[in-house]
Design an enzyme around this catalytic site. Structure first.
Site, PDB file in Angstrom:
ATOM      1  N   ASP A   1       0.863  -1.176   0.000  1.00 36.98           N
ATOM      2  CA  ASP A   1       0.000   0.000   0.000  1.00 36.98           C
ATOM      3  C   ASP A   1       0.903   1.230   0.000  1.00 36.98           C
ATOM      4  OD1 ASP A   1      -2.230   1.517   0.111  1.00 36.98           O
ATOM      5  OD2 ASP A   1      -2.946   0.752   2.038  1.00 36.98           O
TER       6      ASP A   1
ATOM      7  N   ASP B   1      -3.258   2.701  -5.647  1.00 37.51           N
ATOM      8  CA  ASP B   1      -2.148   2.739  -4.704  1.00 37.51           C
ATOM      9  C   ASP B   1      -1.967   1.441  -3.930  1.00 37.51           C
ATOM     10  OD1 ASP B   1      -4.473   2.913  -3.326  1.00 37.51           O
ATOM     11  OD2 ASP B   1      -3.833   4.521  -1.982  1.00 37.51           O
ATOM     12  N   GLU B   2      -2.601   0.360  -4.382  1.00 39.73           N
ATOM     13  CA  GLU B   2      -2.385  -0.887  -3.643  1.00 39.73           C
ATOM     14  C   GLU B   2      -2.424  -2.093  -4.565  1.00 39.73           C
ATOM     15  OE1 GLU B   2      -5.516  -2.214  -1.014  1.00 39.73           O
ATOM     16  OE2 GLU B   2      -6.889  -0.714  -1.826  1.00 39.73           O
TER      17      GLU B   2
END
Lengths: 370, 390
Positions: free
Chosen positions: A27, A121-122
């Protein structure tokens, strides 16, 4: 042709491999804000919020400085500014984040082959069978730092759930490797909210059953949970608290659904008005489906009330569809059946379950009546 | 009978075989998924007029008279499935039922076996529709049967299109007509009546109600010697259509069903007046070929019918599974025509025609095809193709 003995051996090795599943969750820390800070270094050390400017905007990301004031993602920006009046509000720059995200994902894929991107974002990575999974992920974090300047937190565990919770445990720059047992011990006293899938409403309902912590939930009676949450969600909640999860990492990135949704500038109430708002979404969605040559067997709707409680309803059909009449008719029926009883903030329509994109488009034609 | 009966009491003696036969019918009607527990039960009522077994799922309801001896009048509701299983397990011979109000159960005895079944809440069991005298049409069960069988497969099972889950029934003068469609195919069957009707009706009836009516009618042991003119020939069905329900009276057994709301599609205008191609087939032969080749049309893949001079090739292909093809000689003299059909829909059409010979009429690849029965007439099956990718 394999003998019986071979099959048993295959079966056994398959199981052993399964027992040793290793999944990582990565993350990026305060992703949008970090991208903005790279472009505007003068903001470093200040409370920064990435958010739109409309009256109904919400915080997409807050820098760690802003988080100290209690500002969090999905919080209305107006509220965030009351908590932290000196915060600098930066408008989001979607295309820049997408470009950066693609760079990061490429870096991850460079070190681990099985990657599922779960958001900008992950990502989840399946490290099963790797000799040194930790070392591989440390290299990923290092490369991301040197190539993009971004920081990332990593959680590693026997399944997605442990990995996800672990990556969140020591943000920013976290790196946490937990077994299922270690996860249960470490988070035993944490609120049930810690578990992905337990929202504020679910927590409230759990508290009514005197279930407050992850440990409480892991030891709760299945009967009591089933009575409150039904036969699917009840047992599922308990297995979450035991950190059980066998969801695979899906590396196939082919599109399987397409949706359109809209957040109203003023909440909408009443089925008539919602139906009206739905028509253009259906039109836009069906045009996109046609452009992309997609047809799907599942039509769904999404409704978010003003208190952010979100519901989805879907129906799977015999044939795949993409036409405006059918998608619209089913979406309207789902809306009618759902009967929203409060002001609605967001309305969405979705067509999922696309038939294989590589196959020839074949369509069961219908008789031309309503 | 019901108004005077006391709930929770009952006493009767009945032959096991009779009771089982009745319970099997009633269990089919009783609701299988309901939040009202009483609806998953059957009601047994006994009074001066005899014994009646009742069941409903609020859409369909059944009153079934049973011959037996009433020792104490009353009404009880018992769990349908369990009651049936118990009676099925009993030996042939007389069964005694006796309610024990204090225990809220019914004692069932046969020989030396005794069962005490707890009753369900009788208060929750609704009053069921009666047979009524309004606009009654009498039809032979076999006519009803022969007609529904030919169209039932085309009715929709998609609950999101309730209108299409019904069968449009039109009874007028010398004709009984039924129409069903799921929008991918449409079946029409007309049956000539030997005795023209004076009353007629038109209603959109749940397919299940018609199937159940036929099933009950076939089992009815009518007594033509009774009641002079009013008497029904064995296996006749009296049909009354009221505002929102249809009531079938089968020699005292009353099946009632809610009608389906909404306008049934105007189907006549959908059937093309003229076709470019008209091909005769032996039904059994074509049906066999379709059945064979369909094995390789999996995952909603179409059957492809390729017509060329003198022959028809039926083929199917499922990626990663395999393919199949078979040719039969036919009297075709046009341009190459390739048309795709859902294999099940095509087979349903051929089989529903119920004739040795069928006629397949076609226009172009993306226009509807029509299957007619070869000699008998009165049957139409319109089938929409699957658009084949280029």
């Amino acid at each position: 042709m394999s003998t019986g003995a071979d099959e048993r051996a295959d079966f056994r090795s398959g199981r052993i491999e399964n027992l040793n599943r290793t999944i990582a969750h990565l993350d990026l820390d305060a992703f949008f804000v970090s991208v903005e800070l790279q472009r505007r270094p003068e903001l470093k050390g200040l409370p920064v919020i990435v958010s739109g400017t409309g009256p109904r905007s919400v915080v997409t990301t807050a820098s760690y400085e802003a988080r100290k004031f209690g500002v969090g993602s999905a919080m209305p920006t107006a509220k965030a500014l009351r908590l932290c009046p000196e915060a600098v509000v930066v408008p989001p720059d979607g295309p820049a984040y997408k470009r950066m995200s693609a760079t990061v994902m490429d870096l991850i894929r460079h070190h681990v082959p099985q990657v599922e991107q779960a958001g900008l974002d992950e990502a989840y990575a399946d490290l099963t069978g790797m000799l040194a999974p930790s070392a591989a992920m440390r290299r990923v974090v290092h490369d991301i730092r040197t190539e993009t300047g971004l920081h990332a937190s990593v959680g590693i565990g026997p399944n997605r759930l442990v990995a996800k919770v672990a990556s969140d445990a020591e943000k920013p720059d976290g790196f946490v490797f937990l077994s299922q047992e270690q996860a249960r011990m470490r988070f035993a006293d944490a609120s049930t909210r810690l578990l992905p899938g337990v929202g504020p409403k679910t927590r409230e309902r759990l508290e009514r059953l005197q279930i407050y912590t992850v440990d409480d939930l892991s030891e709760a009676s299945v009967q009591a949970l089933t009575d409150e949450f039904g036969s699917r969600q009840g047992p599922w909640l308990r297995s979450r608290a035991r950190f059980e999860d066998d969801t695979p990492v899906q590396t196939d990135r082919e599109a399987v659904s397409e949706s359109r949704e809209t957040t109203f500038s003023v909440d909408v109430e009443g089925i008539g008005e919602l139906r009206e708002k739905m028509a253009p979404l259906v039109l836009e969605l069906c045009n996109a489906l046609e452009t992309h040559g997609h047809r799907g067997r599942t039509v769904g709707i999404k409704i978010r009330y003003s208190d952010f409680e979100t519901h989805t309803r879907a129906r799977t059909l015999e044939h795949s569809v993409s036409d405006r009449e059918t998608v619209g008719r089913i979406a309207r029926q789902l809306l009618d059946e759902f009967q929203p009883d409060r002001p609605v903030r967001l309305l969405g329509v979705r067509v999922a379950g696309f038939s294989g994109a590589k196959e020839k488009p074949r369509e069961q034609l219908s008789l031309p009546f309503g | 009978m019901s108004s005077t009966s006391e709930k929770g009491t009952i006493g009767l003696k009945i032959e096991r075989d009779l009771l089982l036969e009745g319970l099997q019918s009633a269990t089919r009607i009783a609701s299988s998924k309901t939040s009202i527990t009483a609806l998953s039960g059957v009601q047994l009522a006994a009074g001066p007029e005899g014994i009646e077994l009742r069941a409903t799922d609020l859409e369909l309801s059944l009153r079934l008279p049973l011959a037996g001896e009433v020792t104490s009048p009353g009404e009880v509701v018992l769990p349908a499935r369990l009651f049936t299983d118990v009676v099925r397990a009993l030996p042939a011979g007389q069964v005694t039922l006796k309610a024990r109000a204090s225990q809220q159960d019914v004692e069932i005895t046969s020989g030396s076996a005794t069962f005490d079944l707890k009753t369900l809440r009788a208060e929750d069991f609704p009053t069921l529709p009666q047979s009524s005298g309004d606009s009654v049409v009498v039809l032979p069960a076999e006519v009803l049967d022969a007609t529904i069988r030919r169209v039932e497969r085309a009715a929709s099972t998609d609950p999101s299109r309730p209108v299409l889950t019904g069968v449009l029934v039109q009874a007028e003068a010398g004709t009984l007509r039924m129409v069903a469609t799921d929008s991918y195919r449409l079946s029409v069957k007309e049956t000539k009546l030997e005795t023209p009707l004076t009353n007629g009706f038109e209603a959109n009836v749940p397919a299940r109600a018609l199937q159940e009516a036929v099933r009950l009618a076939k089992g009815t042991k009518g007594d033509p010697a009774a009641d002079g003119e009013e008497a029904l020939a064995k296996g006749s069905v009296r049909i009354a259509v009221q505002e929102n329900q249809i009531v079938f009276d089968l020699d005292g057994t009353v099946l009632a069903s809610r009608l389906i709301d909404g306008q049934f599609p105007k189907y006549k205008e959908l059937i093309p007046d003229e076709f470019d191609h008209e091909l005769k087939f032996n039904s059994a032969e074509l049906s066999d070929v379709v059945r064979r080749i369909s094995l390789l049309a999996q995952r909603t893949k179409p059957l492809t019918l390729s017509f060329e001079k003198g022959s028809l090739t039926i083929s199917a292909e499922t990626p990663d599974i395999g393919e199949a093809r078979e040719s039969i000689p036919i009297n075709y003299d046009g341009e190459l025509l390739e048309i795709g059909f859902n294999p099940d829909y095509l087979r349903d059409g051929i089989e529903s025609a119920g004739d040795e010979e069928i006629v397949l009429k076609l226009l172009t690849a993306n226009r509807p095809g029509l299957i007619e029965s070869g000699s008998e007439g009165g049957f139409l099956y319109l089938i929409m193709p699957i658009r084949l990718g280029s």
